[in-house]
Write a protein that holds these residues in place. Structure first.
Motif, PDB file in Angstrom:
ATOM      1  N   SER A 158       0.821  -1.216   0.000  1.00  0.00           N
ATOM      2  CA  SER A 158       0.000   0.000   0.000  1.00  0.00           C
ATOM      3  C   SER A 158       0.846   1.253   0.000  1.00  0.00           C
ATOM      4  N   MET A 159       1.957   1.230   0.714  1.00  0.00           N
ATOM      5  CA  MET A 159       2.803   2.414   0.825  1.00  0.00           C
ATOM      6  C   MET A 159       3.254   2.880  -0.562  1.00  0.00           C
ATOM      7  N   SER A 160       3.577   1.931  -1.437  1.00  0.00           N
ATOM      8  CA  SER A 160       3.997   2.288  -2.797  1.00  0.00           C
ATOM      9  C   SER A 160       2.799   2.495  -3.720  1.00  0.00           C
ATOM     10  N   TYR A 161       1.750   1.699  -3.534  1.00  0.00           N
ATOM     11  CA  TYR A 161       0.591   1.791  -4.423  1.00  0.00           C
ATOM     12  C   TYR A 161      -0.094   3.145  -4.315  1.00  0.00           C
ATOM     13  N   LEU A 162      -0.181   3.699  -3.112  1.00  0.00           N
ATOM     14  CA  LEU A 162      -0.842   4.982  -2.915  1.00  0.00           C
ATOM     15  C   LEU A 162      -0.079   6.133  -3.562  1.00  0.00           C
ATOM     16  N   LYS A 163       1.190   5.900  -3.868  1.00  0.00           N
ATOM     17  CA  LYS A 163       1.983   6.943  -4.537  1.00  0.00           C
ATOM     18  C   LYS A 163       1.681   7.025  -6.024  1.00  0.00           C
ATOM     19  N   ALA A 215      -1.734 -12.831  -6.238  1.00  0.00           N
ATOM     20  CA  ALA A 215      -2.541 -12.622  -7.447  1.00  0.00           C
ATOM     21  C   ALA A 215      -3.106 -11.204  -7.491  1.00  0.00           C
ATOM     22  N   PHE A 216      -3.619 -10.718  -6.371  1.00  0.00           N
ATOM     23  CA  PHE A 216      -4.179  -9.368  -6.345  1.00  0.00           C
ATOM     24  C   PHE A 216      -3.087  -8.299  -6.391  1.00  0.00           C
ATOM     25  N   TYR A 217      -1.937  -8.579  -5.765  1.00  0.00           N
ATOM     26  CA  TYR A 217      -0.817  -7.646  -5.913  1.00  0.00           C
ATOM     27  C   TYR A 217      -0.401  -7.571  -7.383  1.00  0.00           C
ATOM     28  N   SER A 218      -0.402  -8.711  -8.051  1.00  0.00           N
ATOM     29  CA  SER A 218      -0.060  -8.735  -9.479  1.00  0.00           C
ATOM     30  C   SER A 218      -1.066  -7.918 -10.293  1.00  0.00           C
ATOM     31  N   SER A 219      -2.338  -7.995  -9.914  1.00  0.00           N
ATOM     32  CA  SER A 219      -3.351  -7.206 -10.625  1.00  0.00           C
ATOM     33  C   SER A 219      -3.100  -5.716 -10.422  1.00  0.00           C
ATOM     34  N   GLY A 220      -2.577  -5.359  -9.249  1.00  0.00           N
ATOM     35  CA  GLY A 220      -2.211  -3.966  -9.010  1.00  0.00           C
ATOM     36  C   GLY A 220      -1.060  -3.523  -9.900  1.00  0.00           C
ATOM     37  N   LEU A 221      -0.098  -4.423 -10.080  1.00  0.00           N
ATOM     38  CA  LEU A 221       1.025  -4.132 -10.976  1.00  0.00           C
ATOM     39  C   LEU A 221       0.538  -3.971 -12.419  1.00  0.00           C
ATOM     40  N   ILE A 222      -0.398  -4.826 -12.825  1.00  0.00           N
ATOM     41  CA  ILE A 222      -0.952  -4.732 -14.180  1.00  0.00           C
ATOM     42  C   ILE A 222      -1.675  -3.404 -14.363  1.00  0.00           C
ATOM     43  N   LEU A 223      -2.441  -2.999 -13.352  1.00  0.00           N
ATOM     44  CA  LEU A 223      -3.188  -1.744 -13.429  1.00  0.00           C
ATOM     45  C   LEU A 223      -2.256  -0.548 -13.588  1.00  0.00           C
ATOM     46  N   THR A 224      -1.151  -0.557 -12.851  1.00  0.00           N
ATOM     47  CA  THR A 224      -0.206   0.559 -12.955  1.00  0.00           C
ATOM     48  C   THR A 224       0.625   0.504 -14.227  1.00  0.00           C
ATOM     49  N   PRO A 230      -8.924  -1.378  -3.752  1.00  0.00           N
ATOM     50  CA  PRO A 230      -7.494  -1.353  -4.093  1.00  0.00           C
ATOM     51  C   PRO A 230      -6.895  -2.745  -3.933  1.00  0.00           C
ATOM     52  N   PRO A 231      -5.940  -3.132  -4.768  1.00  0.00           N
ATOM     53  CA  PRO A 231      -5.378  -4.495  -4.733  1.00  0.00           C
ATOM     54  C   PRO A 231      -4.925  -4.979  -3.352  1.00  0.00           C
ATOM     55  N   PRO A 232      -4.239  -4.157  -2.529  1.00  0.00           N
ATOM     56  CA  PRO A 232      -3.851  -4.670  -1.204  1.00  0.00           C
ATOM     57  C   PRO A 232      -5.036  -4.969  -0.294  1.00  0.00           C
ATOM     58  N   ILE A 233      -6.146  -4.235  -0.485  1.00  0.00           N
ATOM     59  CA  ILE A 233      -7.362  -4.503   0.297  1.00  0.00           C
ATOM     60  C   ILE A 233      -8.031  -5.769  -0.229  1.00  0.00           C
ATOM     61  N   SER A 234      -8.055  -5.928  -1.548  1.00  0.00           N
ATOM     62  CA  SER A 234      -8.583  -7.173  -2.129  1.00  0.00           C
ATOM     63  C   SER A 234      -7.789  -8.373  -1.631  1.00  0.00           C
TER      64      SER A 234
END
Length: 449
Positions: A89-94, A325-334, A231-235
């Protein structure tokens, strides 16, 4: 040193359990300055304490807390995914704009973790219900955190449907109190089950009520929406640990009043429906959400037929695999700016293709991942009780395996879309989470051999 079991009433042990609940809340004391770092520190401490409790087999049973060997594994799951999601989350929120502030995000994340830990360790079925309800209150804003109308709608559906389900769960709790005149879990588990109508009704209502959070069909319609829009970390925390915590409560209810036929068929039907829906998915996060429904109901089937060792292995391995898997989806989104399943050519990225493939194999039970071992043990038990259910579930798992890995293969190996660079911290967390699921399976196989 040989691990020992610490018994009832030892104050240092009780204080240790209290710190599990209070540490995430204390992290919120840094709300105005450094709350994200205090959240990560809280996660590190909880993982350390949970490993310590697991190593020494801390079994606690008094008027306040009930912690068995099974509970310890759930505590470790919550602590671990809480830590990984905090770092992610710390990096995703940036890189992603949120509807809520960073401070409020971590404040709610901490309350979310604390309410789950409270639900696991409390020795009262009524207060356990309170803890499950608290997870809903603390996560509604998190579901709608991303700035989209769809996310806002998903959060309202989540609130309404889950609140309705938890109301049914409350009726179940009332019926148990009506029958036994106590809600103390350690006492309820020692009472002899006599098959009374009230107990059967309480258990059936509990399956529907708490099953809403677990993802039992047909009261699971909120789950794909909330998981896909949060958000992916919450998922990751939803799928990885919130649903298993609700499943833990359902496990307690099933021990008090077992209804094997009802529970097993609800689980089987849920597995079939979720597996069939996976093939037609176009959103990667919804795909993984339906995979969670399948895995949770397979664990419910294992609980029904007494394959608790298989259930624990499945849930722990699934927690890390699904989080990956959900962290990976966050990477795909970014990287591509979309959650859609499409031909992106993700193989050109540094972390995403590996974490996505590993996590997909993990959640579909591919050998030698820990999920494969858990599924094997559960299916072996199901075969002993019902060949018909075994065949249905085996076919459904095959459909889910093909659907998920086909979609993921398309995203990784096909296409030449323009891709943005990955965040290294997010990529590392995603990859580590996926590898842990693989490591669990390898370790168990090595230990058995």
């Amino acid at each position: 040193m040989t691990p020992t079991s610490l018994e009832v009433g030892e104050s240092p042990v009780l204080n240790l359990v209290l710190t599990l609940i209070l540490t995430p809340i204390l992290a919120n004391a840094f709300y105005f300055k450094g709350i994200k770092y205090s959240t990560i520190a809280s996660g590190i401490y909880l993982v350390f304490i949970s490993l310590l409790m697991l190593y020494f087999h801390f079994n606690i049973q008094n008027e306040y807390f009930f912690v068995s060997n099974i509970t310890l594994y759930f505590i470790l799951m919550v602590s671990s995914i809480y830590l990984l999601s905090s770092i992610f989350s710390m990096s995703y929120l940036k890189v992603e704009e949120m509807r809520i502030s960073e401070r409020l995000y971590f404040l709610l994340l901490n309350f979310f973790a604390s309410s789950m830990l409270f639900s696991l360790v409390i020795n009262n079925l009524g207060l356990m219900w309170v803890g499950i309800e608290a997870t809903t209150i603390s996560t509604v804003l998190l579901v709608s955190a991303e700035k989209s109308e769809v996310a806002l709608e998903a959060s309202w559906r989540y609130l309404i449907l889950v609140s309705a389900g938890v109301t049914f769960a409350f009726i179940s709790v009332i019926l148990f109190y009506y029958y036994y005149h106590t809600l103390t879990i350690s006492t309820l588990l020692t009472e002899k089950y006599n098959g009374g109508l009230v107990l059967k009704f309480a258990s059936a209502i509990g399956l529907i009520g708490f099953g809403t959070k677990v993802g039992v069909f047909p009261v699971n319609t909120w789950l794909p929406d909330a998981h896909s829009e949060a958000p992916p970390p919450i998922s990751a925390m939803f799928s990885g640990v919130l649903l298993p915590v609700a499943l833990y409560v359902l496990h307690i209810i099933y021990q008090i009043s077992p209804l094997p036929t009802l529970y097993s068929w609800f689980a089987v039907i849920s597995i079939v429906v979720s597996s069939l829906i996976m093939a037609s998915q176009t959103n990667i996060k919804r795909l993984f959400a339906y995979s969670t429904i399948e895995n949770m109901n397979l664990a419910l089937l294992g609980i029904t037929y007494g394959s608790l060792f298989g259930v624990i292995i499945l849930l722990i391995s699934h927690a890390f695999g699904k989080a990956g898997a959900f962290y990976s989806s966050g990477l795909i989104l970014t990287s591509v700016g979309s959650k859609r399943i499409d031909n992106y050519g993700l193989w050109r990225l540094r972390f995403t293709p590996y974490s996505l493939i590993l996590s997909s194999l993990a959640v579909t039970g591919a050998p030698p991942f820990g999920t494969f071992i858990g599924e094997f043990l559960i299916l072996s038990t199901v075969l002993h009780y019902s060949i018909f259910q075994f065949i249905i579930v085996l076919i459904s798992l095959a459909i889910a395996f093909i659907s998920i890995n086909f979609h993921v293969s398309r995203m990784v190996f096909k296409g030449e879309r323009a891709l943005m660079d990955e965040n290294k911290v997010m990529g590392f967390v995603s990859l580590i989470s996926s590898i842990i699921s693989l490591g669990i399976g390898v370790y168990i196989i090595w230990w058995v051999l």
